[in-house]
Design a protein around this motif. Structure first.
Motif, PDB file in Angstrom:
ATOM      1  N   GLU A   1      10.430  -0.703  -6.464  1.00  0.00           N
ATOM      2  CA  GLU A   1       9.079  -0.312  -6.833  1.00  0.00           C
ATOM      3  C   GLU A   1       8.894   1.202  -6.824  1.00  0.00           C
ATOM      4  OE1 GLU A   1       5.127  -1.500  -7.948  1.00  0.00           O
ATOM      5  OE2 GLU A   1       7.067  -2.530  -7.854  1.00  0.00           O
ATOM      6  N   VAL A   2       9.574   1.904  -5.928  1.00  0.00           N
ATOM      7  CA  VAL A   2       9.295   3.323  -5.695  1.00  0.00           C
ATOM      8  C   VAL A   2      10.363   4.252  -6.282  1.00  0.00           C
ATOM      9  CG1 VAL A   2       9.002   5.069  -3.893  1.00  0.00           C
ATOM     10  CG2 VAL A   2       7.971   2.811  -3.604  1.00  0.00           C
ATOM     11  N   CYS A   3      11.625   3.856  -6.201  1.00  0.00           N
ATOM     12  CA  CYS A   3      12.721   4.792  -6.473  1.00  0.00           C
ATOM     13  C   CYS A   3      13.171   4.763  -7.928  1.00  0.00           C
ATOM     14  CB  CYS A   3      13.916   4.494  -5.570  1.00  0.00           C
ATOM     15  SG  CYS A   3      13.520   4.678  -3.822  1.00  0.00           S
ATOM     16  N   THR A   4      13.555   5.926  -8.422  1.00  0.00           N
ATOM     17  CA  THR A   4      14.112   6.046  -9.772  1.00  0.00           C
ATOM     18  C   THR A   4      15.596   6.395  -9.735  1.00  0.00           C
ATOM     19  OG1 THR A   4      13.439   8.387  -9.849  1.00  0.00           O
ATOM     20  CG2 THR A   4      11.905   6.750 -10.752  1.00  0.00           C
ATOM     21  N   ARG A   5      16.108   6.715  -8.547  1.00  0.00           N
ATOM     22  CA  ARG A   5      17.542   6.978  -8.374  1.00  0.00           C
ATOM     23  C   ARG A   5      17.989   6.365  -7.044  1.00  0.00           C
ATOM     24  NH1 ARG A   5      19.060  12.983  -8.415  1.00  0.00           N
ATOM     25  NH2 ARG A   5      21.151  12.088  -8.537  1.00  0.00           N
ATOM     26  N   THR A   6      19.285   6.085  -6.943  1.00  0.00           N
ATOM     27  CA  THR A   6      19.839   5.485  -5.730  1.00  0.00           C
ATOM     28  C   THR A   6      21.092   6.240  -5.319  1.00  0.00           C
ATOM     29  OG1 THR A   6      18.992   3.297  -6.365  1.00  0.00           O
ATOM     30  CG2 THR A   6      20.729   3.354  -4.691  1.00  0.00           C
ATOM     31  N   TRP A   7      21.193   6.531  -4.017  1.00  0.00           N
ATOM     32  CA  TRP A   7      22.430   7.089  -3.459  1.00  0.00           C
ATOM     33  C   TRP A   7      23.079   6.008  -2.598  1.00  0.00           C
ATOM     34  CZ3 TRP A   7      20.436  12.455  -1.253  1.00  0.00           C
ATOM     35  CH2 TRP A   7      20.234  13.336  -2.328  1.00  0.00           C
TER      36      TRP A   7
ATOM     37  N   HIS B   1      15.752  -1.167   4.040  1.00  0.00           N
ATOM     38  CA  HIS B   1      16.444  -2.398   3.669  1.00  0.00           C
ATOM     39  C   HIS B   1      15.570  -3.255   2.763  1.00  0.00           C
ATOM     40  CE1 HIS B   1      14.025  -3.705   7.204  1.00  0.00           C
ATOM     41  NE2 HIS B   1      13.844  -4.771   6.450  1.00  0.00           N
ATOM     42  N   ASP B   2      14.324  -2.807   2.503  1.00  0.00           N
ATOM     43  CA  ASP B   2      13.391  -3.578   1.682  1.00  0.00           C
ATOM     44  C   ASP B   2      13.699  -3.326   0.206  1.00  0.00           C
ATOM     45  OD1 ASP B   2      11.092  -4.459   0.210  1.00  0.00           O
ATOM     46  OD2 ASP B   2       9.965  -4.475   2.085  1.00  0.00           O
ATOM     47  N   ARG B   3      14.353  -4.284  -0.431  1.00  0.00           N
ATOM     48  CA  ARG B   3      14.841  -4.085  -1.796  1.00  0.00           C
ATOM     49  C   ARG B   3      13.714  -4.068  -2.825  1.00  0.00           C
ATOM     50  NH1 ARG B   3      18.671  -8.896  -0.499  1.00  0.00           N
ATOM     51  NH2 ARG B   3      16.766  -9.292   0.658  1.00  0.00           N
ATOM     52  N   TRP B   4      12.642  -4.822  -2.564  1.00  0.00           N
ATOM     53  CA  TRP B   4      11.483  -4.734  -3.455  1.00  0.00           C
ATOM     54  C   TRP B   4      10.903  -3.333  -3.423  1.00  0.00           C
ATOM     55  CZ3 TRP B   4       6.481  -3.255  -2.594  1.00  0.00           C
ATOM     56  CH2 TRP B   4       5.586  -3.455  -3.646  1.00  0.00           C
ATOM     57  N   PHE B   5      10.810  -2.764  -2.234  1.00  0.00           N
ATOM     58  CA  PHE B   5      10.271  -1.415  -2.068  1.00  0.00           C
ATOM     59  C   PHE B   5      11.132  -0.394  -2.808  1.00  0.00           C
ATOM     60  CE2 PHE B   5       9.400   2.445   0.527  1.00  0.00           C
ATOM     61  CZ  PHE B   5       8.016   2.459   0.421  1.00  0.00           C
TER      62      PHE B   5
ATOM     63  N   TRP C   1       0.836  -1.207   0.000  1.00  0.00           N
ATOM     64  CA  TRP C   1       0.000   0.000   0.000  1.00  0.00           C
ATOM     65  C   TRP C   1       0.867   1.253   0.000  1.00  0.00           C
ATOM     66  CZ3 TRP C   1      -0.139   4.262   3.020  1.00  0.00           C
ATOM     67  CH2 TRP C   1      -1.167   5.170   2.769  1.00  0.00           C
ATOM     68  N   LEU C   2       1.902   1.287   0.843  1.00  0.00           N
ATOM     69  CA  LEU C   2       2.752   2.473   0.929  1.00  0.00           C
ATOM     70  C   LEU C   2       3.457   2.742  -0.393  1.00  0.00           C
ATOM     71  CD1 LEU C   2       3.966   4.740   2.618  1.00  0.00           C
ATOM     72  CD2 LEU C   2       5.738   3.139   3.399  1.00  0.00           C
ATOM     73  N   ALA C   3       3.925   1.678  -1.050  1.00  0.00           N
ATOM     74  CA  ALA C   3       4.589   1.850  -2.347  1.00  0.00           C
ATOM     75  C   ALA C   3       3.629   2.471  -3.351  1.00  0.00           C
ATOM     76  CB  ALA C   3       5.100   0.507  -2.853  1.00  0.00           C
ATOM     77  N   GLN C   4       2.405   1.970  -3.414  1.00  0.00           N
ATOM     78  CA  GLN C   4       1.423   2.506  -4.372  1.00  0.00           C
ATOM     79  C   GLN C   4       1.074   3.956  -4.039  1.00  0.00           C
ATOM     80  OE1 GLN C   4       0.407   1.157  -7.155  1.00  0.00           O
ATOM     81  NE2 GLN C   4      -0.782   3.006  -7.576  1.00  0.00           N
ATOM     82  N   HIS C   5       0.945   4.260  -2.751  1.00  0.00           N
ATOM     83  CA  HIS C   5       0.619   5.633  -2.355  1.00  0.00           C
ATOM     84  C   HIS C   5       1.716   6.616  -2.763  1.00  0.00           C
ATOM     85  CE1 HIS C   5      -0.762   9.028   0.088  1.00  0.00           C
ATOM     86  NE2 HIS C   5       0.492   9.145   0.494  1.00  0.00           N
ATOM     87  N   LEU C   6       2.966   6.254  -2.509  1.00  0.00           N
ATOM     88  CA  LEU C   6       4.078   7.150  -2.837  1.00  0.00           C
ATOM     89  C   LEU C   6       4.224   7.327  -4.341  1.00  0.00           C
ATOM     90  CD1 LEU C   6       6.725   5.956  -0.213  1.00  0.00           C
ATOM     91  CD2 LEU C   6       5.366   8.062  -0.160  1.00  0.00           C
ATOM     92  N   LYS C   7       3.936   6.289  -5.110  1.00  0.00           N
ATOM     93  CA  LYS C   7       4.030   6.393  -6.570  1.00  0.00           C
ATOM     94  C   LYS C   7       2.951   7.323  -7.133  1.00  0.00           C
ATOM     95  CE  LYS C   7       4.444   2.441  -8.737  1.00  0.00           C
ATOM     96  NZ  LYS C   7       4.227   0.996  -8.995  1.00  0.00           N
ATOM     97  N   ALA C   8       1.792   7.316  -6.489  1.00  0.00           N
ATOM     98  CA  ALA C   8       0.674   8.106  -7.009  1.00  0.00           C
ATOM     99  C   ALA C   8       0.527   9.466  -6.313  1.00  0.00           C
ATOM    100  CB  ALA C   8      -0.628   7.314  -6.846  1.00  0.00           C
ATOM    101  N   ARG C   9       1.366   9.758  -5.335  1.00  0.00           N
ATOM    102  CA  ARG C   9       1.176  10.950  -4.499  1.00  0.00           C
ATOM    103  C   ARG C   9       1.376  12.251  -5.293  1.00  0.00           C
ATOM    104  NH1 ARG C   9       1.173  11.950   1.067  1.00  0.00           N
ATOM    105  NH2 ARG C   9       1.807  14.070   1.616  1.00  0.00           N
ATOM    106  N   TRP C  10       2.395  12.290  -6.134  1.00  0.00           N
ATOM    107  CA  TRP C  10       2.671  13.476  -6.942  1.00  0.00           C
ATOM    108  C   TRP C  10       2.657  13.129  -8.420  1.00  0.00           C
ATOM    109  CZ3 TRP C  10       6.664  12.367  -3.129  1.00  0.00           C
ATOM    110  CH2 TRP C  10       6.596  13.165  -1.984  1.00  0.00           C
TER     111      TRP C  10
ATOM    112  N   GLY D   1      18.185   4.616 -11.399  1.00  0.00           N
ATOM    113  CA  GLY D   1      17.393   3.411 -11.243  1.00  0.00           C
ATOM    114  C   GLY D   1      17.250   2.987  -9.792  1.00  0.00           C
ATOM    115  N   GLY D   2      16.428   1.950  -9.587  1.00  0.00           N
ATOM    116  CA  GLY D   2      16.200   1.406  -8.261  1.00  0.00           C
ATOM    117  C   GLY D   2      17.276   0.428  -7.850  1.00  0.00           C
ATOM    118  N   TYR D   3      16.903  -0.496  -6.949  1.00  0.00           N
ATOM    119  CA  TYR D   3      17.920  -1.377  -6.366  1.00  0.00           C
ATOM    120  C   TYR D   3      18.551  -2.298  -7.405  1.00  0.00           C
ATOM    121  CZ  TYR D   3      20.128  -4.922  -3.497  1.00  0.00           C
ATOM    122  OH  TYR D   3      21.048  -5.785  -2.947  1.00  0.00           O
ATOM    123  N   ALA D   4      17.735  -2.870  -8.310  1.00  0.00           N
ATOM    124  CA  ALA D   4      18.278  -3.800  -9.300  1.00  0.00           C
ATOM    125  C   ALA D   4      19.271  -3.096 -10.221  1.00  0.00           C
ATOM    126  CB  ALA D   4      17.142  -4.423 -10.112  1.00  0.00           C
TER     127      ALA D   4
END
Length: 607
Positions: free
Chosen positions: A188-194, A181-185, A160-169, A206-209
């Motif tokens: 699912e949500v991130c487009t950049r990684t630091w 530490h949730d790599r699926w999350f 639910w949180l992943a879907q909410h953050l994707k649709a929030r803006w 990109g995300g974790y992968a």
């Protein structure tokens, strides 16, 4: 694209240790950034600096005046004396917040099952986390920073949180910065990684992968450059005689190179070899729950005549709603809890070990050092066909030379969990049960734990909300939906989320029988007098298509195993034939279960 936050030459030290050293970065509209790195490398520190909750030793954080920042840290900052409703919406009247669709959605997704009038101090840690998250999300912040937001959330809450953050803006609006530490999350949500490490921050697209692949490519380039440097050093004198040394160019990233990296990764587990080893250590019987019930007085039953059979070498993941009995199921399997009905049958050679959420088993060893705890178990260990010392073994799980001499009482929660897992595994159990093993672990340590589990030959049972871990370390999943039953999930975690979204319907029962492939039969079919709605029939028809595809795939696997058995018989490879026979039996039983599901779904579809 508007600039939201910036940092210039940030430096932070704790004693003699420098956590961030000259870090400069920025956050713009549309950024969805996940931070990764080892525990203690400065992820939370960087987030506190950017949010304004902490000041750097040196450097500057810049933020335009109009930018609003919402920050959720790992500490509990709620007023325990407030009722839940007031803690979230303040003194706003019910009709004020209830008329806002965004607020209603957040309430439904996070705190629907929390008593609105209960005091915050009476809530569990997970419930308080949900309340704090809801309080933050109902705001209209331009930037949201979340430090471990998935802690204490179940699989459904994380989705639910992943879907909410994707649709929030909108795509080019708002900024998100999160540590998890949730790599699926992350994927699912991130487009950049630091990546925060060694006092610096390296950005990746990109995300974790994508980050993992880019990091492997970066390390590969570094290895190539180091090899070149050594070759150049050997020829230095000759170059000096010829003049200025030749310049070398860095190899460019190529699609072929990326594909080669992926193709070179070995299979995570040799299933046949592990099954043989596990059968040799366990025998045919592991742990069987037969018509087991468990109830707590007036509170009702956690389990109602459930049947579950664990096979040698089986790797099963368990998901479910909070309070459905996931941890209790592990305690039943471990022998810590006795059922109120039915019976539990254990094989004669079964040796169980269980990693609990609290890791209280280390408390009596608080004054001992890490290396001493492991040496007390054994001096030399065999892992993957190689002999390792105690120091080499603990180093594989992230305990470097300095950490090996740290006292247990001074370890972080994640380090204590790693150490206890290692203690359990070197005790040579053949049934290992892990209750939320990813809590407090960073992504690098999770990968190391998964590698350790990949080479472990026994039966594995994992309770976790970490989808990445479940899909990586287990071969199939079971669900506890709070109705006292155990359901097999042929479609994995995604099917569990569909079941939760659909609610309890006849079609749902057709999708998910209360049994694993090795457990008892499917749900009883509805009577001929039953009537079904068009929605039920539509869902059942979808189930028919899915089940037919699954049966076809299983039939292919059965055919392949039968062919291997014929070849093994001709070659007189009796040990291999024994392993294939067990594998064939499991496949045929799973196929029979799917056939029964198909018949039940067909009756609903035609009803």
């Amino acid at each position: 694209m508007a600039h939201l936050l910036g940092a210039q030459n940030l430096r932070v030290s704790y004693g003699t240790r420098t956590v961030l050293d000259g870090v400069s970065l920025g956050l713009d509209d549309g950024d969805r950034i996940g931070m990764v790195g080892r525990n203690g490398d400065g992820k939370s520190t960087l987030m506190r600096l950017l949010s304004g909750a902490q000041s750097p030793d040196e450097g500057l954080v810049t933020k335009p005046k109009h930018v609003r920042v919402g920050y959720l840290n790992q500490r509990d900052v709620l007023d325990g004396d407030l009722p839940v409703g007031e803690a979230i919406v303040g003194d706003a009247a019910d009709h004020e917040w209830a008329s806002n669709p965004k607020v209603r959605e957040i309430m439904g997704g996070l705190v629907q099952e929390v008593d609105w009038h209960a005091r915050v101090s009476s809530l569990s840690g997970g419930q308080r986390r949900r309340v704090a998250l809801a309080k933050l999300l109902i705001g209209d912040d331009d930037v949201i920073m979340l430090d471990e937001p998935t802690n204490h959330l179940d699989v459904e809450g994380v989705a639910w949180l992943a879907q909410h953050l994707k649709a929030r803006w909108r795509a080019n609006q708002g900024g998100l910065l999160l540590v998890t530490h949730d790599r699926w999350f992350l994927d699912e949500v991130c487009t950049r990684t630091w990546e925060v490490h060694d006092g610096v921050v390296d950005p990746f697209d990109g995300g974790y992968a994508a980050y993992t692949l880019a990091r492997v490519e970066r390390d590969r380039k570094a290895a190539v450059e180091e090899q070149k440097r050594q070759q150049l050093a050997k020829k230095e004198l000759a170059w000096l005689r010829r003049g200025a040394p030749a310049r070398t160019s860095k190899p460019k990233f190529r699609i072929e190179a990326a594909n080669a990296l992926i193709n070179d990764v070995p299979e995570p587990r040799d299933s046949v070899a592990l099954a043989k080893m596990a059968t040799a250590r366990l025998g045919k019987d592991v742990i069987d729950l037969e018509d087991v019930s468990l109830g707590y007085d007036a509170a009702g039953s956690l389990f109602d005549q459930v049947t579950l059979r664990l096979a040698p070498g089986e790797r099963v993941g368990i998901v479910g709603v909070n309070g459905a009995g996931k941890s209790t199921l592990l305690r039943l399997l471990n022998g810590d809890v006795e059922p109120t009905g039915g019976r539990i049958k254990r094989g004669k050679t079964v040796v169980t070990a269980m990693l609990t959420q609290e890791v209280k088993e280390l408390e009596p060893l608080a004054d001992k050092r890490v290396i001493e705890v492991i040496k007390d178990e054994q001096q030399r260990f065999e892992v993957g066909g190689k002999e390792l010392s105690a120091g080499q073994l603990v180093e594989q799980l992230g305990f470097d030379q300095s950490k090996q001499w740290t006292q247990i009482k001074d370890l972080s929660g994640g380090e204590r969990r790693r150490l206890q897992l290692l203690r359990l595994m070197i005790g040579e159990p053949n049934v290992l049960m892990l209750d939320e093993p990813t809590n407090d672990l960073d992504t690098d340590t999770l990968a190391a734990v998964e590698d350790l589990l990949d080479g472990w030959p026994g039966t594995l049972v994992v309770v976790s909300h970490d989808r990445y871990l479940l899909e990586r370390a287990t071969d199939h999943q079971l669900a506890l939906l709070g109705d006292g039953q155990i359901r097999f999930l042929p479609g994995g975690v995604e099917q569990y989320l569909e079941l939760r979204a659909a609610g309890s319907t006849p079609a749902q029962r057709a999708d998910s029988p209360p049994a694993s492939p090795a457990a008892g039969g499917p749900s009883p079919a509805p009577s001929a007098a039953s009537s079904y709605s068009e929605a039920d029939k539509r869902e059942a028809r979808k189930s028919l298509n899915r089940l037919e595809k699954q049966m076809a795939k299983l039939q292919e696997r059965i055919g392949a195993v039968e062919a291997d058995m014929a070849a093994a018989s001709e070659a007189l490879e009796f040990e291999r034939l024994t392993g294939l026979t067990g594998q064939l039996g499991q496949l045929q039983e799973a196929h029979s279960d799917l056939e029964l599901q198909w018949l039940e779904a067909a009756e609903i579809a035609e009803g």
